[in-house]
Every structure is written in structure tokens, then in C-alpha cells.
Design a protein around this motif. Structure first.
Motif, short mmCIF file in Angstrom:
data_model
loop_
_atom_site.label_atom_id
_atom_site.label_comp_id
_atom_site.label_asym_id
_atom_site.label_seq_id
_atom_site.Cartn_x
_atom_site.Cartn_y
_atom_site.Cartn_z
N TYR A 184 -64.50 -11.66 45.17
CA TYR A 184 -64.10 -12.56 44.21
C TYR A 184 -64.69 -13.70 44.18
CZ TYR A 184 -61.12 -8.22 44.00
OH TYR A 184 -60.36 -6.86 43.49
N TYR A 219 -68.07 -5.34 42.70
CA TYR A 219 -67.44 -3.80 43.70
C TYR A 219 -68.16 -3.07 43.81
CZ TYR A 219 -68.82 -2.03 39.08
OH TYR A 219 -69.17 -1.03 38.46
N ASN A 230 -50.93 -4.24 40.71
CA ASN A 230 -50.79 -4.69 42.29
C ASN A 230 -50.22 -5.95 41.78
OD1 ASN A 230 -52.41 -2.70 44.57
ND2 ASN A 230 -53.25 -2.87 42.48
N VAL A 254 -50.58 -9.46 44.13
CA VAL A 254 -50.80 -10.80 45.11
C VAL A 254 -50.71 -11.84 44.86
CG1 VAL A 254 -53.28 -11.06 45.89
CG2 VAL A 254 -53.57 -8.66 45.05
N TRP A 258 -52.31 -9.62 48.94
CA TRP A 258 -51.89 -8.29 48.41
C TRP A 258 -50.31 -8.56 48.97
CZ3 TRP A 258 -50.19 -3.83 51.20
CH2 TRP A 258 -49.90 -2.52 50.02
N TYR A 292 -48.21 -1.95 45.67
CA TYR A 292 -49.28 -1.21 44.68
C TYR A 292 -48.05 -0.51 43.66
CZ TYR A 292 -51.56 2.82 44.23
OH TYR A 292 -51.79 4.27 43.13
N TYR A 349 -49.74 -13.25 41.81
CA TYR A 349 -50.44 -12.47 40.34
C TYR A 349 -49.97 -11.30 40.42
CZ TYR A 349 -53.67 -16.82 41.62
OH TYR A 349 -54.30 -18.18 41.12
N ARG A 383 -55.91 -2.81 38.55
CA ARG A 383 -56.16 -2.10 39.99
C ARG A 383 -57.38 -1.03 39.00
NH1 ARG A 383 -60.01 0.37 42.92
NH2 ARG A 383 -59.32 1.29 44.64
N GLU A 430 -63.27 -0.24 39.66
CA GLU A 430 -63.99 -1.17 40.04
C GLU A 430 -63.40 -1.80 41.36
OE1 GLU A 430 -65.54 -0.49 37.02
OE2 GLU A 430 -63.66 -0.91 37.06
N GLY A 431 -62.23 -2.19 40.93
CA GLY A 431 -61.68 -2.79 41.99
C GLY A 431 -59.77 -3.51 41.45
N PHE A 432 -59.78 -5.17 41.78
CA PHE A 432 -59.19 -5.56 40.45
C PHE A 432 -59.52 -6.64 39.80
CE2 PHE A 432 -55.21 -6.33 44.64
CZ PHE A 432 -55.43 -4.76 45.08
N ASP A 433 -59.65 -5.87 38.65
CA ASP A 433 -60.44 -6.20 37.66
C ASP A 433 -59.86 -7.05 36.50
OD1 ASP A 433 -60.96 -3.16 35.48
OD2 ASP A 433 -59.26 -4.18 36.75
N TRP A 463 -56.70 -9.82 36.07
CA TRP A 463 -55.67 -10.80 37.10
C TRP A 463 -54.79 -11.59 35.93
CZ3 TRP A 463 -55.39 -11.87 42.86
CH2 TRP A 463 -56.24 -10.61 43.21
N GLY A 464 -53.49 -11.56 36.22
CA GLY A 464 -52.90 -13.13 35.48
C GLY A 464 -52.89 -14.57 35.75
#
Lengths: 106, 117
Positions: free
Chosen positions: A35, A48, B35, B37, B47, B50, B95, B99, B102-105, B107-108
Motif C-alpha cells: 500500500y 496484491y 475490516n 484498520v 488492523w 474483521y 478506517y 476486503r 486482492e486485499g484491502f482494495d 478505504w474510507g
């Protein structure tokens, strides 16, 4: 699972090639993400599965590695790349992050 | 367009409680795990918690276990974090993140929680 990034701080110039390393305390296969975070902003997913570029991310970013050692490489730094970079393991919860690498302009 | 908008942060005294909310839009919320974070001032990412898409699986970081409760309302496209027995070390930007495979794609923008007397 603990993630250790190196270096914690990196000073570089526009056009430089830079590499950031992330080491996991145990094997995580390829379950690693990178990230980018700029001041006052939320993190942005760059890579990723250790080496797959997220949609819209410039091709100068690349990732490699598996198991316990991973790298993020920026082939030719642009001014907008100066930020803090974090790795994250997604092998198992808790989904830990590395401590971050702050990339600064030399 | 995917959007995650957190709310509910603020100043609270040690030992107090706060409930964070995250309003999701632009995607089928009920099909994604979510999630929380957090990031303490000047520090890295941590983190926190979840929750699976149907709320059947929940995890917490050891640092918040027993004090924080994550939940979601798929009918309202909303994610929540109930925070009790707050401590100074809980001070952070929180945040909400999606999920994906790909991952945490996504975010707020984050909501700041300050625990101080």
C-alpha cells in the motif's frame, strides 16, 4: 505473523530506482499486499498477491517474492511517489502490516 | 463508484464508549467481508477487526479484544465498531476497509477518535 520492512526511511531523487524489502516471520506463500499512503490520506492498494499490479497503478511499480521475503520496486521515481509504503500479509488473521517505509525526496 | 464513509469519531474520556459507523455504497455490500484498520497519530497501520459478509466469522486484534465489537447491517449497507472501555492508546484515525480477493482494495477517509481527559 510479524512483518519487518527495510529500510524504515529512504531518501531518493526523481528518476531513481528504489527497492523496499518486507520480511515475514513465517512463510505466507504469496499472500502479500503493498500500500501507498500520502499524508492525511487513506492507504491505496498498489500490489496484491505479491506481484500483481492493482488496476490503475503505474507500471513503474512492481512486486516480487514468496514465502518470507518480498520486495517492492519503483523503477523510476516520480514526484508523486514520495509517500509511505506498507506491506501487509493476508495469509491469516490478524492481517498484520509492516511498520512502513517513508520515501522522501533527496 | 465505491464509497466508504466513516462517522462517529470524536473526543471521549478514558473509560468511555463510542460507536463508529461506515456507510457503504457503489457495490454489493452484503457480498464482501469488511475490516477496521486504525492509525495512531504519526504511527503505522494497525488492523483492528474483521467481519465476514454474513457476520458468521469475526476476528479482533488482541489489543481490542473484549472491548470492541464489530457488526454490520447488510440491509442498511453499514458497518459498525462499538468501542468500550476506551484507553489513551486507542487514539487514532479509524478506517473502514473492504476486503476483496486482492486485499484491502477500498478505504474510507477515516474518522478520528481521541481518548483524553
Amino acid at each position: 505473523i510479524q512483518l519487518t520492512q527495510s529500510p524504515s526511511f529512504l531518501s531518493a531523487s526523481v528518476g531513481d530506482r528504489v527497492t523496499i524489502t518486507c520480511r515475514a516471520s513465517q512463510g505466507i506463500s504469496s499472500y502479500l499486499a503493498w500500500y501507498q499512503q500520502k499524508p492525511g490520506k487513506a492507504p491505496k492498494l498498489l500490489i496484491y498477491a505479491a506481484s500483481t499490479l492493482q488496476s490503475g497503478v503505474p507500471a513503474r511499480f512492481s512486486g516480487s517474492g514468496s514465502g518470507t521475503e518480498f520486495t517492492l520496486t519503483i523503477s523510476s521515481l516520480q514526484s508523486e511517489d514520495f509517500a509511505t509504503y506498507y506491506c501487509q500479509q493476508l495469509n491469516s488473521y490478524p492481517y498484520s502490516f509492516g511498520q512502513g517505509t517513508k520515501l522522501e525526496i533527496k | 463508484e465505491v464509497q466508504l464513509v466513516e462517522s462517529g469519531g470524536g473526543l471521549v474520556q478514558p473509560g468511555g464508549s463510542l460507536r463508529l459507523s461506515c456507510a457503504a455504497s457503489g457495490f454489493t455490500f452484503s457480498t464482501y467481508s469488511m475490516n477496521w484498520v486504525r492509525q495512531a497519530p504519526g504511527k503505522g497501520l494497525e488492523w483492528v477487526s474483521y467481519i465476514s459478509s454474513g457476520s458468521s466469522t469475526i476476528f479482533y486484534a488482541d489489543s481490542v479484544k473484549g472491548r470492541f465489537t464489530i457488526s454490520r447491517d447488510n440491509a442498511k449497507n453499514s458497518l459498525y465498531l462499538q468501542m468500550n472501555s476506551l484507553r489513551a492508546e486507542d487514539t487514532a484515525v479509524y478506517y473502514c476497509t473492504r476486503r476483496s480477493t486482492e486485499g484491502f482494495d477500498y478505504w474510507g477517509q477515516g474518522t478520528l477518535v481521541t481518548v483524553s481527559s
